[in-house]
Design an enzyme around this catalytic site. Structure first.
Site, PDB file in Angstrom:
ATOM      1  N   CYS A 271       0.846  -1.347   0.007  1.00  0.00           N
ATOM      2  CA  CYS A 271       0.096  -0.082   0.123  1.00  0.00           C
ATOM      3  C   CYS A 271       0.949   1.118   0.029  1.00  0.00           C
ATOM      4  CB  CYS A 271      -1.259  -0.125   1.310  1.00  0.00           C
ATOM      5  SG  CYS A 271      -1.836  -1.204   1.147  1.00  0.00           S
ATOM      6  N   ALA A 272       1.538   1.526  -1.231  1.00  0.00           N
ATOM      7  CA  ALA A 272       2.694   2.254  -1.134  1.00  0.00           C
ATOM      8  C   ALA A 272       2.508   3.761  -1.402  1.00  0.00           C
ATOM      9  CB  ALA A 272       3.658   1.760  -2.282  1.00  0.00           C
ATOM     10  N   GLY A 275       4.409   6.800  -1.804  1.00  0.00           N
ATOM     11  CA  GLY A 275       5.514   6.072  -2.282  1.00  0.00           C
ATOM     12  C   GLY A 275       6.736   6.657  -1.414  1.00  0.00           C
ATOM     13  N   GLY A 276       6.654   7.348  -0.165  1.00  0.00           N
ATOM     14  CA  GLY A 276       7.929   7.465   0.555  1.00  0.00           C
ATOM     15  C   GLY A 276       8.619   6.595   0.999  1.00  0.00           C
ATOM     16  N   ASP A 295      -0.333   0.069  -5.317  1.00  0.00           N
ATOM     17  CA  ASP A 295      -1.458   0.604  -4.695  1.00  0.00           C
ATOM     18  C   ASP A 295      -2.653   0.391  -5.634  1.00  0.00           C
ATOM     19  OD1 ASP A 295      -2.987   2.297  -2.881  1.00  0.00           O
ATOM     20  OD2 ASP A 295      -1.195   2.942  -2.373  1.00  0.00           O
ATOM     21  N   CYS A 393      -0.573   5.177  10.616  1.00  0.00           N
ATOM     22  CA  CYS A 393      -0.297   6.424  11.213  1.00  0.00           C
ATOM     23  C   CYS A 393      -1.369   6.937  12.093  1.00  0.00           C
ATOM     24  CB  CYS A 393      -0.302   7.497   9.995  1.00  0.00           C
ATOM     25  SG  CYS A 393      -1.825   7.454   8.987  1.00  0.00           S
TER      26      CYS A 393
END
Length: 457
Positions: A271-272, A275-276, A295, A393
């Protein structure tokens, strides 16, 4: 207040707030779209729009409590336009010392009239004038008698979230979290892995010269906090891929992932977007390993591609894939799987304040169920002896610690220490056991959770 070009900045803020109340777009995106559209405005005008929009959103519960002391009609029962005009006026009166109270009142009345609410302009004027007169004598909830209400009002957080955190963390830590979420969050950058020490020094000097004032982050040597970050894309070095915008909490995921694996030929980020972590991992593995970032849509993978191209990466592949759908071809293929999954987002309320008004107790249960569906698939992709790193998060044990415990109990994985990937300041008995919960107001990051597992066999 009109700009030199005739744009009414308060009208723009009002429109953002009204659109935000519909709940279809996040306020941060609505604000960005307006600032991009009116990029020709003076810096002070854009700063005013940003401060007032974010401030009203951040302090909405507190503002409504105060307004309720001066209005016979509670804000919740007012027309949306009047409600938001009152909030805007109240925020300027209570929190913006550089705006005269008279201007806050007068401009709200003018906007009410301009938007065809002439019959209510007297009401708007009366409420705001009363607040202006009495603002030094405001009566707040009693902290001892009504601790939940006091915390909710003073830190503008829904009562159910306050109760949840009080149950999980206790009063002292909860108040620190709430205070931390109201503190300004600096933009953090990660310097590119490829830079030499001389190139790093030169880049930092250029950022200093243009007013960004980079300050070293205490957790990671390549992370810097920008004191002034408007227009990051125009800063020296950005277009050349010399740095990426990324919170340190996100950087720590990669640190833990690549520390946990003895050898990494292939890392899968399921689940990128944006892209960080995938970009960070690809930089770390340049010349010795590859990364696949996935994603759910082309719009999301497009964000990853944009970052990958800017950072000049050749070992990062990008693929559209729904993480809830099993991929039989990927079974047992990855040395490391990154599962930074959809979550309630309570840890980034400091950056996206309207999250706290959108999330519900029911939505927490729904997202926890979604996480379990994705983790069930992700477990299949890890090689025996390989690593799965789970992160969110948010600040919610149902999505974090309890989710990690469920995964360890139901799959052939064991939690493993995170200490090899964490700075000394974050190491404790929980991190040694394989989990780390970062908290605003206590740690110098967003609210974030990380757990690392090794596949048995």
């Amino acid at each position: 207040m009109k700009t030199e070009s005739g744009i009414n900045t308060r009208a723009l803020v009002l429109d953002i707030l009204l659109e935000m109340e519909k709940g279809q777009e996040y306020g941060s995106l609505l604000l960005k779209n307006v600032l991009d559209k009116y990029d020709y405005l003076e810096s002070r005008d854009k700063a005013f729009i940003k401060r007032l929009t974010e401030g009203v959103t951040e302090r909405r519960i507190q503002l409504d409590y105060v307004l309720g002391r001066f209005s016979k009609t509670p804000p919740a029962k007012c027309k949306p336009l009047i409600r938001n005009l009152l909030r805007m006026g109240a925020y300027q009166i209570l929190f913006m010392d550089n705006v005269p109270d008279s201007a806050a009142c007068n401009e709200a009345v003018k906007l009410a009239e301009k938007r065809h609410f002439q019959q209510l302009k007297g009401f708007v004027n009366g409420v705001l004038r009363s607040l202006s007169r009495e603002k030094e004598k405001l009566v707040w909830p009693d902290k001892k008698k009504e601790p939940v209400l006091w915390l909710s009002v003073m830190y503008s957080m829904p009562e159910w979230i306050v109760r949840m955190w009080l149950a999980d963390y206790g009063p002292e830590t909860t108040e620190k979290i709430l205070a931390g979420l109201l503190e300004p969050r600096p933009v953090t950058i990660r310097l590119a892995e490829r830079l030499t020490e001389e190139e790093r020094k030169e880049l930092l000097a250029r950022l200093e010269e243009c007013g960004a004032s980079p300050a070293a982050h205490p957790y990671l040597p390549y992370a810097y906090m920008l004191q002034k970050s408007d227009g990051v894309a125009s800063l020296p070095g950005f277009a050349q891929g010399m740095f990426a915008v990324q919170d340190v909490s996100s950087m720590l995921v990669t640190e833990c992932a690549l520390d946990a694996a003895q050898k990494t030929d292939f890392l899968l980020d399921i689940c990128a977007a944006p892209g960080g972590k995938a970009v960070h991992a690809a930089e770390r593995l340049a010349g010795r390993g590859r990364v696949e970032a996935r994603d759910i849509s082309e719009s999301k993978t497009g964000l990853i591609l944009e970052n990958a191209r800017r950072m000049g990466l050749s070992n990062l592949e990008i693929k559209v894939w729904d993480a809830t759908v099993p991929d039989e071809k990927m079974k047992g293929a990855a040395d490391v799987v990154l599962a930074d999954l959809p979550c309630s987002g309570l840890g980034v309320i400091g950056r996206k304040a309207d999250i706290k008004y959108r999330v519900t107790p029911e939505s927490l249960q729904e997202v926890a169920a979604l996480q379990r569906r994705i983790l069930t698939n992700a477990a299949e992709y890890v090689k025996p002896g390989g690593t799965l790193v789970y992160s969110t998060c948010t600040i919610n044990k149902e999505e974090n610690e309890r989710q990690a415990a469920w995964f360890a109990d139901n799959f052939p994985f064991s939690l493993r220490s995170l200490d090899g990937g964490l700075p000394e300041a974050l190491k404790n008995k929980e991190s040694k056991a394989g989990m780390c919960q970062l908290l605003p107001g206590i740690h110098k990051t967003d609210g974030f959770f990380i757990a690392a597992f090794v596949r048995e066999g």
